[in-house]
Design a protein around this motif. Structure first.
Motif, PDB file in Angstrom:
ATOM      1  N   GLY A  49     173.209  -8.991  32.712  1.00  0.00           N
ATOM      2  CA  GLY A  49     172.121  -8.707  31.777  1.00  0.00           C
ATOM      3  C   GLY A  49     172.621  -8.351  30.388  1.00  0.00           C
ATOM      4  O   GLY A  49     171.941  -8.626  29.393  1.00  0.00           O
ATOM      5  N   ARG A  52     173.330 -11.621  28.545  1.00  0.00           N
ATOM      6  CA  ARG A  52     172.296 -12.638  28.687  1.00  0.00           C
ATOM      7  C   ARG A  52     171.954 -13.341  27.367  1.00  0.00           C
ATOM      8  O   ARG A  52     171.844 -14.579  27.355  1.00  0.00           O
ATOM      9  CB  ARG A  52     171.046 -12.010  29.309  1.00  0.00           C
ATOM     10  N   ASN A  56     172.370 -17.316  27.059  1.00  0.00           N
ATOM     11  CA  ASN A  56     171.241 -18.207  26.768  1.00  0.00           C
ATOM     12  C   ASN A  56     171.554 -19.125  25.591  1.00  0.00           C
ATOM     13  O   ASN A  56     171.210 -20.308  25.601  1.00  0.00           O
ATOM     14  CB  ASN A  56     169.982 -17.385  26.474  1.00  0.00           C
ATOM     15  N   GLN A 158     166.046 -12.082  36.126  1.00  0.00           N
ATOM     16  CA  GLN A 158     166.846 -12.259  37.331  1.00  0.00           C
ATOM     17  C   GLN A 158     165.986 -12.760  38.482  1.00  0.00           C
ATOM     18  O   GLN A 158     166.438 -13.557  39.306  1.00  0.00           O
ATOM     19  CB  GLN A 158     167.516 -10.936  37.713  1.00  0.00           C
TER      20      GLN A 158
END
Length: 261
Positions: A49, A52, A56, A158
């Motif tokens: 996380g 992330r 991305n 998630q």
């Protein structure tokens, strides 16, 4: 298996209870290993996380890449991002528990195939030597429950990534139960009950794991991997042949005529 069945009383359901006892012993022995792997996987999910946004961006650029060179460079960047932040690309999941269980699968299958007593025995009306749709349904439901439990307490992003496994895993295990004798189906079903218990234990541990990861990230924030700008390739064009300088020739010819005069 026969000795264990006789120890359990040798009644009509004793072979089924023997399979349950074997499953209980195997999963109890494997539980520390499986809990350790589930904990590692949970830590990896929480760490993921923190990177992330970068991930991305990399995935977006990878989709937009037009050449193999660009895709290779972006893949290296993704690997560097995982490496710099000490995150496993496999999510911390190992195959050791499955490898340990393979001999148990083989032994149970051989026992059901070659033991006349076991192949003809029943467990509460279910023939352990034949296919059982009851265990197919029960196996699907128990692993669907385990998948649902694994989604509790995780972020929405998630959940989107893990939701596919919530379908794939129960379907795959239900299919394995469908092509196997009911004795193995009983093993899969009882194993699913243990999987649910393990997932519940991890869910209880998750808040503490998350707090530890947050403290770790405060002390040592996630590293940013900056992509190197890809330099445009300069293609050298062959030199063009210079056009004949007509104007200069005419000027030179005029000079020659002036001299002769």
């Amino acid at each position: 298996m026969d000795a264990l069945s006789n120890w359990l009383g040798g009644s009509g359901n004793s072979y089924g209870w023997a399979i349950i006892l074997i499953t209980f012993i195997v999963r109890l022995v494997l539980m520390p290993v499986m809990l350790s792997q589930l904990k590692k996987s949970t830590i990896q999910q929480e760490k993921l996380g923190s990177i992330r946004p970068q991930l991305n961006d990399i995935q977006k650029r990878q989709k937009e890449a037009k050449t193999p060179e660009e895709r290779a460079q972006i893949s290296q960047e993704m690997m560097a991002l995982y490496k710099e932040n000490n995150i496993s690309m496999t999510g911390g999941i190992g195959c050791l528990p499955l490898l340990i269980q393979m001999p148990i699968f083989a032994a149970l299958y051989a026992a059901i195939q070659y033991s006349e007593l076991l192949s003809k025995s029943t467990f509460y009306g279910i023939n352990l030597g034949q296919r059982s749709f009851t265990f197919v349904i029960l196996t699907f439901l128990i692993y669907a429950l385990q998948g649902w439990l694994s989604l509790q307490g995780v972020s929405e992003e998630q959940k989107k990534q893990m939701s596919s496994m919530m379908i794939v895993s129960p379907v795959m295990l239900a299919f394995m139960t469908y092509i196997s004798p009911a004795g193995l189906g009983l093993y899969f079903f009882v194993g699913g009950i243990f999987a649910c218990i393990q997932t519940l234990l991890i869910n209880i541990m998750r808040p503490r794991i998350r707090a530890n990861i947050e403290a770790e990230l405060k002390a040592k924030p996630a590293k940013t991997v900056i992509a190197k700008e890809s330099q445009p390739t300069v293609v050298k064009q062959p030199a063009k042949a210079s056009a004949p300088k007509t104007h200069n020739r005419k000027r030179n010819a005029g000079k020659q005529r002036h001299k002769h005069k």
